[in-house]
Design an enzyme around this catalytic site. Structure first.
Site, mmCIF file in Angstrom:
data_model
loop_
_atom_site.group_PDB
_atom_site.id
_atom_site.type_symbol
_atom_site.label_atom_id
_atom_site.label_comp_id
_atom_site.label_asym_id
_atom_site.label_seq_id
_atom_site.Cartn_x
_atom_site.Cartn_y
_atom_site.Cartn_z
ATOM 1 N N THR A 45 49.951 27.727 -50.138
ATOM 2 C CA THR A 45 50.790 28.392 -50.932
ATOM 3 C C THR A 45 52.050 27.346 -51.857
ATOM 4 O OG1 THR A 45 50.658 30.201 -49.337
ATOM 5 C CG2 THR A 45 52.808 29.973 -50.896
ATOM 6 N N SER A 114 44.658 27.414 -46.666
ATOM 7 C CA SER A 114 44.531 26.628 -45.159
ATOM 8 C C SER A 114 43.523 27.642 -44.337
ATOM 9 C CB SER A 114 45.991 26.834 -44.497
ATOM 10 O OG SER A 114 46.412 28.046 -44.236
ATOM 11 N N SER A 115 43.261 28.625 -44.693
ATOM 12 C CA SER A 115 42.081 29.528 -44.107
ATOM 13 C C SER A 115 40.707 28.939 -44.286
ATOM 14 C CB SER A 115 42.326 31.058 -44.376
ATOM 15 O OG SER A 115 42.209 31.040 -45.681
ATOM 16 N N THR A 145 50.357 27.455 -44.183
ATOM 17 C CA THR A 145 50.895 27.621 -43.104
ATOM 18 C C THR A 145 49.864 28.292 -42.072
ATOM 19 O OG1 THR A 145 51.597 29.800 -44.020
ATOM 20 C CG2 THR A 145 53.166 27.850 -44.190
ATOM 21 N N ASP A 146 48.868 29.104 -42.558
ATOM 22 C CA ASP A 146 48.189 29.625 -41.599
ATOM 23 C C ASP A 146 47.471 28.888 -40.451
ATOM 24 O OD1 ASP A 146 48.814 31.986 -42.627
ATOM 25 O OD2 ASP A 146 46.968 32.252 -43.961
#
Length: 407
Positions: A45, A114-115, A145-146
């Site tokens: 993000t 990040s996913s 962040t995930d």
């Protein structure tokens, strides 16, 4: 494969006392007034922009161009006056503590949510750290962040004999938005990586520096999205920067930095729930599964009236599957002192103490990938605190020699 290549002033934060920056512990590996930091931008993000459809998306190259226009991230006049030709792709921050942090951004192509991060991407990041290790004083990894806690945990194990600062950071709001938390997160990360020697894989979020393998994502929207539930932050970034130097985990050996990248992928997470069937557990533990993190209730409780489950776990142990149990709770630990905890131990399940899910999974993947270690040794080492990831450890003694040269 493994590559071989304090003034005591303090400030209070609740009940915690963190010493302020001691001059002797500044990053002094480079005696010049500038320290060098490599930024590895994997995506997330923090670097996204909104497109015409109102959707955030990655755009290559826009982050570094934006940074060049912001005085807190780049002192253009200083760069034009002092940088030589081979430093054209570096940015330089205004001076901090009499020194400047100059940094270069290495950007993934393509940039990743990040996913979408996979174990192979952990290896790619680790390899980049290894390749540039001797040329930089510290490192920052921009990441979504995930899955940041997974990557931070994995890198903490993959980076062996670490002697420099590696920080992962990101944001909840993109850098280009007015209220972005990414601006402070990134600035703070550059300062810590460039001016402090904290030889760990860390996470910087919302004015806190956290040990990477103690970190979880706890909130989907808060600026305090990532927390360290079982230990305090390593550092607090307030009006003064305070580091708890006594809490810093340091490598005990003198061997050269290297990275281990062939993580075992035959690992998984199994969450216990009321009424889980024996067949579900048995199926999950079938080949090619080599290691499982078993998330159980509270302090290590499993159903006492389910001998069928204990039988399946025992069978898997005898077939060579390595199982670690951890608590489903965000905070706390599992213990082997109660009846069910003892029964799990008797079935061959390893007590995971207060490890996070992310740390337990990546530690398991790391240890199982050590091809020269016997299975008994792998099980023994999994009980040990390798990188500060756990505080509840087994009682029996072990020496550094037992670990060999590859931990």
């Amino acid at each position: 494969m493994a590559h071989t290549k304090e003034a005591k002033a303090s400030q209070d934060h609740g009940s915690q006392k963190y010493p302020t920056l001691p001059t002797s512990l500044l990053n002094t590996s480079n005696p010049k007034p500038r320290s060098r930091v490599l930024v590895i931008n994997t995506g997330g993000t923090i670097g996204m922009q909104m497109n015409d459809s109102g959707v955030y998306e990655h755009k290559e190259g826009v982050l570094v161009n934006k940074l060049r226009t912001l005085p807190m991230f780049h002192d253009k006049e200083y760069a034009e006056t002092h940088f030589a030709g081979d430093e054209d792709d570096f940015l330089v921050m205004p001076h901090q503590k009499g020194r400047r942090v100059m940094y270069r951004i290495l950007e993934y192509k393509p940039l990743l949510n990040s996913s979408d991060i996979m174990m192979t991407d952990w290896g790619k990041i680790a390899s980049e750290l290894f390749e540039h290790y001797d040329h930089y004083d510290g490192f920052v990894v921009l990441h979504g962040t995930d899955t940041m806690a997974y990557t931070a945990s994995a890198l903490s194990f993959m980076c062996e004999n670490l002697g420099k600062t590696i920080i992962l950071t990101g944001s909840q709001i993109p850098f280009f938005e007015v209220r972005s938390d990414g601006i402070n997160n990134f600035l703070s990360s550059l300062i810590i990586a460039g001016l402090y020697t904290i030889p760990e894989v860390l996470v910087c979020f919302n004015n806190k520096i956290l040990r990477g393998n103690r970190t979880i994502k706890n909130d989907a929207i808060s600026f305090s999205a990532l927390i360290s539930p079982n230990i305090p932050p390593i550092a607090l970034l307030e009006s003064r920067i305070g580091v708890d130097w006594s809490a810093v985990f340091r490598a005990t050996g003198t061997e050269k930095f290297r990275v281990h990248t062939n993580m075992c992928q035959n690992v998984g997470l199994l969450r216990m729930f009321p009424g889980i069937t024996t067949q579900t557990v048995k199926t999950f533990l079938q080949p090619p599964m080599q290691g499982v993190v078993l998330e159980i209730f509270g302090q290590g409780n499993a159903p006492e009236n389910r001998p069928d489950l204990f039988s399946v776990l025992k069978e898997a142990f005898e077939l060579g599957v390595v199982i670690i149990n951890i608590t489903q709770c965000a905070k706390g630990c599992v213990v082997a002192s109660n009846a069910t905890g003892k029964a799990l131990e008797d079935a061959g399940v390893i007590c995971g103490g207060d490890m996070t899910t992310e740390a337990a999974l990546t530690k398991l993947s790391y240890v199982l990938s050590k091809e020269t270690w016997a299975l008994d040794k792998k099980r023994m080492i999994l009980k040990r605190n390798l990188r500060g990831e756990m505080t509840v450890v087994a009682e029996e003694d072990i020496t550094n020699l037992d670990f060999g040269s590859s931990t």
